[in-house]
Write a protein that holds these residues in place. Structure first.
Motif, PDB file in Angstrom:
ATOM      1  N   ILE A  10     -11.925  10.777  88.448  1.00 25.52           N
ATOM      2  CA  ILE A  10     -10.790  10.304  87.647  1.00 25.52           C
ATOM      3  C   ILE A  10      -9.525  11.065  88.008  1.00 25.52           C
ATOM      4  O   ILE A  10      -8.445  10.481  88.183  1.00 25.52           O
ATOM      5  N   SER A  11      -9.643  12.367  88.156  1.00 30.01           N
ATOM      6  CA  SER A  11      -8.490  13.195  88.497  1.00 30.01           C
ATOM      7  C   SER A  11      -7.891  12.782  89.837  1.00 30.01           C
ATOM      8  O   SER A  11      -6.667  12.612  89.970  1.00 30.01           O
ATOM      9  N   ALA A  12      -8.749  12.603  90.833  1.00 29.35           N
ATOM     10  CA  ALA A  12      -8.274  12.208  92.165  1.00 29.35           C
ATOM     11  C   ALA A  12      -7.652  10.815  92.140  1.00 29.35           C
ATOM     12  O   ALA A  12      -6.628  10.561  92.782  1.00 29.35           O
ATOM     13  N   TYR A  13      -8.258   9.915  91.386  1.00 26.55           N
ATOM     14  CA  TYR A  13      -7.771   8.535  91.278  1.00 26.55           C
ATOM     15  C   TYR A  13      -6.375   8.485  90.669  1.00 26.55           C
ATOM     16  O   TYR A  13      -5.457   7.859  91.205  1.00 26.55           O
ATOM     17  N   GLU A  18      -0.343   8.058  90.734  1.00 30.77           N
ATOM     18  CA  GLU A  18       0.958   8.658  90.433  1.00 30.77           C
ATOM     19  C   GLU A  18       1.766   8.855  91.712  1.00 30.77           C
ATOM     20  O   GLU A  18       2.982   8.620  91.735  1.00 30.77           O
ATOM     21  N   LYS A  19       1.093   9.253  92.786  1.00 33.92           N
ATOM     22  CA  LYS A  19       1.761   9.455  94.074  1.00 33.92           C
ATOM     23  C   LYS A  19       2.337   8.145  94.586  1.00 33.92           C
ATOM     24  O   LYS A  19       3.389   8.122  95.235  1.00 33.92           O
ATOM     25  N   LYS A  20       1.658   7.046  94.302  1.00 29.64           N
ATOM     26  CA  LYS A  20       2.116   5.737  94.746  1.00 29.64           C
ATOM     27  C   LYS A  20       3.176   5.144  93.818  1.00 29.64           C
ATOM     28  O   LYS A  20       3.681   4.050  94.069  1.00 29.64           O
ATOM     29  N   GLY A  21       3.483   5.842  92.757  1.00 28.76           N
ATOM     30  CA  GLY A  21       4.547   5.402  91.875  1.00 28.76           C
ATOM     31  C   GLY A  21       4.113   4.585  90.680  1.00 28.76           C
ATOM     32  O   GLY A  21       4.929   3.881  90.079  1.00 28.76           O
ATOM     33  N   ALA A  22       2.845   4.673  90.315  1.00 30.18           N
ATOM     34  CA  ALA A  22       2.370   3.915  89.155  1.00 30.18           C
ATOM     35  C   ALA A  22       3.081   4.388  87.893  1.00 30.18           C
ATOM     36  O   ALA A  22       3.240   5.584  87.660  1.00 30.18           O
ATOM     37  N   LYS A  23       3.495   3.422  87.077  1.00 32.15           N
ATOM     38  CA  LYS A  23       4.192   3.744  85.843  1.00 32.15           C
ATOM     39  C   LYS A  23       3.210   4.113  84.737  1.00 32.15           C
ATOM     40  O   LYS A  23       2.023   3.821  84.819  1.00 32.15           O
ATOM     41  N   SER A  24       3.751   4.739  83.694  1.00 33.67           N
ATOM     42  CA  SER A  24       2.889   5.255  82.627  1.00 33.67           C
ATOM     43  C   SER A  24       2.102   4.150  81.935  1.00 33.67           C
ATOM     44  O   SER A  24       0.950   4.358  81.542  1.00 33.67           O
ATOM     45  N   GLY A  25       2.692   2.965  81.800  1.00 29.94           N
ATOM     46  CA  GLY A  25       1.987   1.863  81.154  1.00 29.94           C
ATOM     47  C   GLY A  25       0.749   1.452  81.918  1.00 29.94           C
ATOM     48  O   GLY A  25      -0.305   1.199  81.329  1.00 29.94           O
ATOM     49  N   ALA A  90      -8.749   3.528 103.683  1.00 31.92           N
ATOM     50  CA  ALA A  90      -8.768   2.138 104.148  1.00 31.92           C
ATOM     51  C   ALA A  90      -8.288   1.196 103.052  1.00 31.92           C
ATOM     52  O   ALA A  90      -7.493   0.280 103.295  1.00 31.92           O
ATOM     53  N   PHE A  91      -8.746   1.426 101.832  1.00 29.95           N
ATOM     54  CA  PHE A  91      -8.358   0.593 100.692  1.00 29.95           C
ATOM     55  C   PHE A  91      -6.855   0.680 100.465  1.00 29.95           C
ATOM     56  O   PHE A  91      -6.190  -0.303 100.160  1.00 29.95           O
ATOM     57  N   SER A  92      -6.309   1.880 100.633  1.00 29.65           N
ATOM     58  CA  SER A  92      -4.885   2.100 100.448  1.00 29.65           C
ATOM     59  C   SER A  92      -4.080   1.368 101.518  1.00 29.65           C
ATOM     60  O   SER A  92      -3.070   0.716 101.222  1.00 29.65           O
ATOM     61  N   PHE A  97      -4.528  -0.970  96.142  1.00 29.51           N
ATOM     62  CA  PHE A  97      -4.110  -0.387  94.870  1.00 29.51           C
ATOM     63  C   PHE A  97      -2.972  -1.221  94.286  1.00 29.51           C
ATOM     64  O   PHE A  97      -1.902  -1.343  94.870  1.00 29.51           O
ATOM     65  N   ASP A  98      -3.231  -1.781  93.127  1.00 36.47           N
ATOM     66  CA  ASP A  98      -2.332  -2.753  92.516  1.00 36.47           C
ATOM     67  C   ASP A  98      -1.329  -2.039  91.620  1.00 36.47           C
ATOM     68  O   ASP A  98      -1.406  -2.096  90.389  1.00 36.47           O
ATOM     69  N   ILE A  99      -0.370  -1.350  92.243  1.00 41.82           N
ATOM     70  CA  ILE A  99       0.588  -0.534  91.500  1.00 41.82           C
ATOM     71  C   ILE A  99       1.634  -1.390  90.797  1.00 41.82           C
ATOM     72  O   ILE A  99       2.112  -1.064  89.711  1.00 41.82           O
TER      73      ILE A  99
END
Length: 224
Positions: A10-13, A18-25, A90-92, A97-99
């Protein structure tokens, strides 16, 4: 309650999101899903079957309107839980990742409505080409006529759902799949649909060299 293994995942995920810019919501919604999902992974072996079984259990407790976001979270979290660094990379790269979630979705409908539409539906040249190459691949694998008809009808249902989509890529495909899945009330039919959409993806995306059954980054819905 999560184990050290799940806490680390969970921590790594969330660090990557967050690094990719995901918002708090978005992070909050992902955390709500994981709160329900993680207990089902506790003490389970690290394999696709265990993960898929956990998804099938948790998704039945979630309203249909939330299936897409929940299944996206499950897809994204899988390589972290598996501790597979190469798969995460690879997934990235493949935009997994649906940011910034898509706003487009197929119009509300029912399985009966879609099935009825198959009787008169006309498919354009591109759609017909996808269906033809998929059909030929099934024939090459020895599919009988009943199997062929059943799988092509399910592929056609997905094509109907994809109409009006703004683009043609893996994200759009996943949205259409996730919105269509809750329409199947019988588990056996849902599992057959999952099989078909995994197979059909390669032909829809015009990459048939991957052969039937390959995921190639789509990782649609239940992972098995």
């Amino acid at each position: 309650m999560s184990t050290a293994r799940e806490k680390e995942a969970i921590s790594a995920y969330f660090k990557l999101l967050e690094k990719k810019g995901a918002k708090s919501g978005l992070l909050y919604k992902r955390s709500l899903f994981l709160d329900q999902f993680i207990p089902l992974l506790k003490n389970q072996p690290l394999d696709r079957s265990s993960y898929s079984n956990a998804i099938e259990k948790v998704i039945k407790t979630i309203p249909a309107d939330n299936w897409h976001e929940s299944l996206n979270a499950a897809r994204e979290f899988y390589p972290f839980w598996m501790q597979d660094i190469k798969a995460i990379a690879a997934f990235s790269r493949q935009g997994g990742f649906d940011i910034q979630p898509l706003k487009w979705q197929p119009r509300p409908t029912s399985l009966k409505t879609l099935t009825d539409q198959l009787k008169t539906a006309k498919f354009d040249i591109t759609e017909t080409g996808h269906l033809h190459t998929y059909s030929q691949a099934l024939k090459d694998k020895g599919a009988n006529q009943q199997l062929l008809d059943n799988r092509l009808n399910l592929a056609k249902i997905l094509l109907l759902q994809l109409r009006g989509a703004p683009t043609e890529d893996a994200r759009i495909y996943r949205v259409a799949v996730d919105v269509t899945l809750p329409l199947f009330k019988i588990d056996e039919n849902m599992q057959l649909f999952l099989l078909v959409i995994r197979e059909f993806y390669q032909y829809w995306i015009d990459n048939p060299d991957n052969n039937l059954g390959s995921d190639n980054g789509i990782e649609v819905t239940f992972i098995d």
